[in-house]
Design a protein around this motif. Sequence first.
Motif, PDB file in Angstrom:
ATOM      1  N   ARG A   1      10.607   1.734   5.229  1.00 40.74           N
ATOM      2  CA  ARG A   1       9.200   1.700   5.667  1.00 40.74           C
ATOM      3  C   ARG A   1       8.343   1.062   4.592  1.00 40.74           C
ATOM      4  O   ARG A   1       8.604   1.189   3.402  1.00 40.74           O
ATOM      5  CB  ARG A   1       8.682   3.091   5.997  1.00 40.74           C
ATOM      6  CG  ARG A   1       8.728   4.082   4.848  1.00 40.74           C
ATOM      7  CD  ARG A   1       8.180   5.444   5.198  1.00 40.74           C
ATOM      8  NE  ARG A   1       6.734   5.490   5.214  1.00 40.74           N
ATOM      9  CZ  ARG A   1       5.950   5.483   4.136  1.00 40.74           C
ATOM     10  NH1 ARG A   1       6.466   5.382   2.938  1.00 40.74           N
ATOM     11  NH2 ARG A   1       4.650   5.565   4.258  1.00 40.74           N
TER      12      ARG A   1
ATOM     13  N   ALA B   1       4.478   0.540  -3.977  1.00 39.54           N
ATOM     14  CA  ALA B   1       3.036   0.680  -3.786  1.00 39.54           C
ATOM     15  C   ALA B   1       2.294   0.249  -5.045  1.00 39.54           C
ATOM     16  O   ALA B   1       2.656   0.622  -6.153  1.00 39.54           O
ATOM     17  CB  ALA B   1       2.687   2.120  -3.437  1.00 39.54           C
TER      18      ALA B   1
ATOM     19  N   LEU C   1       0.822  -1.207   0.000  1.00 40.95           N
ATOM     20  CA  LEU C   1       0.000   0.000   0.000  1.00 40.95           C
ATOM     21  C   LEU C   1       0.858   1.261   0.000  1.00 40.95           C
ATOM     22  O   LEU C   1       0.490   2.269  -0.600  1.00 40.95           O
ATOM     23  CB  LEU C   1      -0.921   0.004   1.225  1.00 40.95           C
ATOM     24  CG  LEU C   1      -1.959  -1.116   1.246  1.00 40.95           C
ATOM     25  CD1 LEU C   1      -2.499  -1.327   2.648  1.00 40.95           C
ATOM     26  CD2 LEU C   1      -3.077  -0.802   0.267  1.00 40.95           C
ATOM     27  N   GLU C   2       1.979   1.201   0.687  1.00 34.62           N
ATOM     28  CA  GLU C   2       2.915   2.331   0.778  1.00 34.62           C
ATOM     29  C   GLU C   2       4.315   1.780   0.955  1.00 34.62           C
ATOM     30  O   GLU C   2       4.495   0.702   1.511  1.00 34.62           O
ATOM     31  CB  GLU C   2       2.608   3.212   1.997  1.00 34.62           C
ATOM     32  CG  GLU C   2       1.275   3.891   1.996  1.00 34.62           C
ATOM     33  CD  GLU C   2       0.982   4.606   3.319  1.00 34.62           C
ATOM     34  OE1 GLU C   2       1.890   4.701   4.183  1.00 34.62           O
ATOM     35  OE2 GLU C   2      -0.150   5.043   3.491  1.00 34.62           O
ATOM     36  N   GLY C   3       5.298   2.544   0.508  1.00 35.78           N
ATOM     37  CA  GLY C   3       6.690   2.179   0.730  1.00 35.78           C
ATOM     38  C   GLY C   3       7.212   1.206  -0.309  1.00 35.78           C
ATOM     39  O   GLY C   3       6.561   0.923  -1.318  1.00 35.78           O
ATOM     40  N   THR C   4       8.421   0.711  -0.045  1.00 31.15           N
ATOM     41  CA  THR C   4       9.106  -0.195  -0.969  1.00 31.15           C
ATOM     42  C   THR C   4       9.914  -1.216  -0.192  1.00 31.15           C
ATOM     43  O   THR C   4      10.318  -0.977   0.939  1.00 31.15           O
ATOM     44  CB  THR C   4      10.046   0.599  -1.899  1.00 31.15           C
ATOM     45  OG1 THR C   4      10.852   1.484  -1.112  1.00 31.15           O
ATOM     46  CG2 THR C   4       9.271   1.409  -2.936  1.00 31.15           C
TER      47      THR C   4
ATOM     48  N   ARG D   1       3.940  -0.329   4.197  1.00 33.69           N
ATOM     49  CA  ARG D   1       2.623  -0.701   4.740  1.00 33.69           C
ATOM     50  C   ARG D   1       2.053  -1.694   3.754  1.00 33.69           C
ATOM     51  O   ARG D   1       1.935  -1.402   2.554  1.00 33.69           O
ATOM     52  CB  ARG D   1       1.714   0.521   4.896  1.00 33.69           C
ATOM     53  CG  ARG D   1       0.473   0.226   5.734  1.00 33.69           C
ATOM     54  CD  ARG D   1      -0.230   1.493   6.190  1.00 33.69           C
ATOM     55  NE  ARG D   1      -0.841   2.192   5.092  1.00 33.69           N
ATOM     56  CZ  ARG D   1      -2.105   2.026   4.693  1.00 33.69           C
ATOM     57  NH1 ARG D   1      -2.900   1.182   5.327  1.00 33.69           N
ATOM     58  NH2 ARG D   1      -2.572   2.700   3.668  1.00 33.69           N
ATOM     59  N   THR D   2       1.728  -2.872   4.243  1.00 33.10           N
ATOM     60  CA  THR D   2       1.392  -4.006   3.396  1.00 33.10           C
ATOM     61  C   THR D   2       0.102  -4.679   3.825  1.00 33.10           C
ATOM     62  O   THR D   2      -0.131  -4.882   5.014  1.00 33.10           O
ATOM     63  CB  THR D   2       2.529  -5.062   3.471  1.00 33.10           C
ATOM     64  OG1 THR D   2       3.760  -4.431   3.119  1.00 33.10           O
ATOM     65  CG2 THR D   2       2.282  -6.224   2.560  1.00 33.10           C
TER      66      THR D   2
END
Length: 180
Positions: A142, A121, A98-101, A144-145
């Motif tokens: 960071r 993302a 959802l966010e980050g790598t 978000r998954t």
Amino acid sequence: MRAYFFDNLEGDQRLPHDSGMEVSDEVLKTIGVLHWHIPVDAEGKYEQEIALIAKERNYKNHDVVAISKEGLGDEYETKIKSFYHEHMHEDEEIRYLLEGTGFFDVREHSSESWIRCHMGAGDLLVLPAGIYHRFTLDMGNRVRTMRLFKDEPKWIAHNRGHQTDANPYRLEYLKSIEVQ
């Protein structure tokens, strides 16, 4: 998502370790790894696409986890190192960023080489049960998954060793990719 062979050079696991040798979708499919890119959008259209894939693959549950230095505090380095131990699961592992790598490294069984999958993302990755793999963040530190599960959320890693080499899920995986 970009896939390439890991360079096996010493250094921080969060660095690209890019050998310059790309890995095609066809090679990933031969080892059972699938992926999609579904852009994360403010309207939430991605949720419908994820729901369709979840239904096709018989997933019933999901959760969202965030990994960052700020969120994990003193446990951050220990947690990141634990994800980076080579392991397998007895269930498919499906992750949607959802966010980050970050990087998922998967073993190409025939050569024992690492294939590094750099995800960002909107990338969704499916790893078959029994495949050896590992995970790390990149230098962004960071992510978000969304994690999807067939049953209740669980994450049980079986670190590589003689027992996991003989694990029925590992043996079934090898059979599925036609390794005798």
